[in-house]
Design a protein around this motif. Structure first.
Motif, PDB file in Angstrom:
ATOM      1  N   TYR A   1      78.470  29.461  94.389  1.00 50.33           N
ATOM      2  CA  TYR A   1      78.011  28.120  94.085  1.00 50.33           C
ATOM      3  C   TYR A   1      79.227  27.224  93.875  1.00 50.33           C
ATOM      4  O   TYR A   1      80.338  27.692  93.689  1.00 50.33           O
ATOM      5  N   GLY A   2      79.001  25.933  93.915  1.00 52.83           N
ATOM      6  CA  GLY A   2      80.091  24.975  93.730  1.00 52.83           C
ATOM      7  C   GLY A   2      79.652  23.840  92.830  1.00 52.83           C
ATOM      8  O   GLY A   2      78.662  23.949  92.113  1.00 52.83           O
ATOM      9  N   ILE A   3      80.371  22.743  92.874  1.00 56.05           N
ATOM     10  CA  ILE A   3      80.080  21.601  92.014  1.00 56.05           C
ATOM     11  C   ILE A   3      78.646  21.120  92.225  1.00 56.05           C
ATOM     12  O   ILE A   3      77.907  20.905  91.294  1.00 56.05           O
ATOM     13  N   GLY A   4      78.231  20.920  93.444  1.00 56.66           N
ATOM     14  CA  GLY A   4      76.844  20.540  93.745  1.00 56.66           C
ATOM     15  C   GLY A   4      76.221  21.638  94.577  1.00 56.66           C
ATOM     16  O   GLY A   4      76.584  21.821  95.726  1.00 56.66           O
ATOM     17  N   SER A   5      75.302  22.388  94.000  1.00 56.03           N
ATOM     18  CA  SER A   5      74.677  23.506  94.710  1.00 56.03           C
ATOM     19  C   SER A   5      73.179  23.297  94.810  1.00 56.03           C
ATOM     20  O   SER A   5      72.558  22.749  93.909  1.00 56.03           O
ATOM     21  N   VAL A   6      72.609  23.750  95.910  1.00 53.04           N
ATOM     22  CA  VAL A   6      71.161  23.709  96.102  1.00 53.04           C
ATOM     23  C   VAL A   6      70.683  25.156  96.202  1.00 53.04           C
ATOM     24  O   VAL A   6      71.178  25.918  97.017  1.00 53.04           O
ATOM     25  N   PHE A   7      69.742  25.505  95.362  1.00 52.86           N
ATOM     26  CA  PHE A   7      69.212  26.859  95.339  1.00 52.86           C
ATOM     27  C   PHE A   7      67.812  26.865  95.938  1.00 52.86           C
ATOM     28  O   PHE A   7      66.971  26.038  95.578  1.00 52.86           O
ATOM     29  N   ALA A   8      67.571  27.797  96.833  1.00 49.11           N
ATOM     30  CA  ALA A   8      66.269  27.989  97.480  1.00 49.11           C
ATOM     31  C   ALA A   8      65.777  26.706  98.149  1.00 49.11           C
ATOM     32  O   ALA A   8      64.584  26.463  98.230  1.00 49.11           O
ATOM     33  N   ASP A   9      66.690  25.886  98.622  1.00 51.49           N
ATOM     34  CA  ASP A   9      66.363  24.615  99.283  1.00 51.49           C
ATOM     35  C   ASP A   9      65.497  23.702  98.430  1.00 51.49           C
ATOM     36  O   ASP A   9      64.830  22.819  98.938  1.00 51.49           O
ATOM     37  N   ARG A  10      65.508  23.908  97.101  1.00 45.65           N
ATOM     38  CA  ARG A  10      64.621  23.116  96.244  1.00 45.65           C
ATOM     39  C   ARG A  10      65.266  22.635  94.961  1.00 45.65           C
ATOM     40  O   ARG A  10      64.825  21.647  94.393  1.00 45.65           O
ATOM     41  N   VAL A  11      66.247  23.331  94.444  1.00 45.08           N
ATOM     42  CA  VAL A  11      66.806  23.000  93.136  1.00 45.08           C
ATOM     43  C   VAL A  11      68.267  22.594  93.297  1.00 45.08           C
ATOM     44  O   VAL A  11      69.079  23.369  93.802  1.00 45.08           O
TER      45      VAL A  11
END
Length: 57
Positions: free
Chosen positions: A10-20
């Protein structure tokens, strides 16, 4: 980028499961503009994960 256990990275701005969207280190002033930009695009319905790397691949 940081390792997220066995799940990926992960990084500074991460998107998890294309939703969060998660803004790691969002408490720092230099990340506030990114937070506002992302929130604005979400509210407008224009947020896209295009250009983001998958955190699990």
């Amino acid at each position: 980028m940081w390792r997220l256990g066995n799940y990926g990275s992960y990084g500074i701005g991460s998107v998890f499961a294309d939703r969060v969207f998660h803004l790691h280190q969002g408490r720092f002033a230099n990340n506030v503009d990114l937070f506002v930009q992302i929130c604005t695009s979400i509210r407008k319905g224009s947020f896209s994960t295009e250009g983001y790397r998958s955190c699990i691949s």
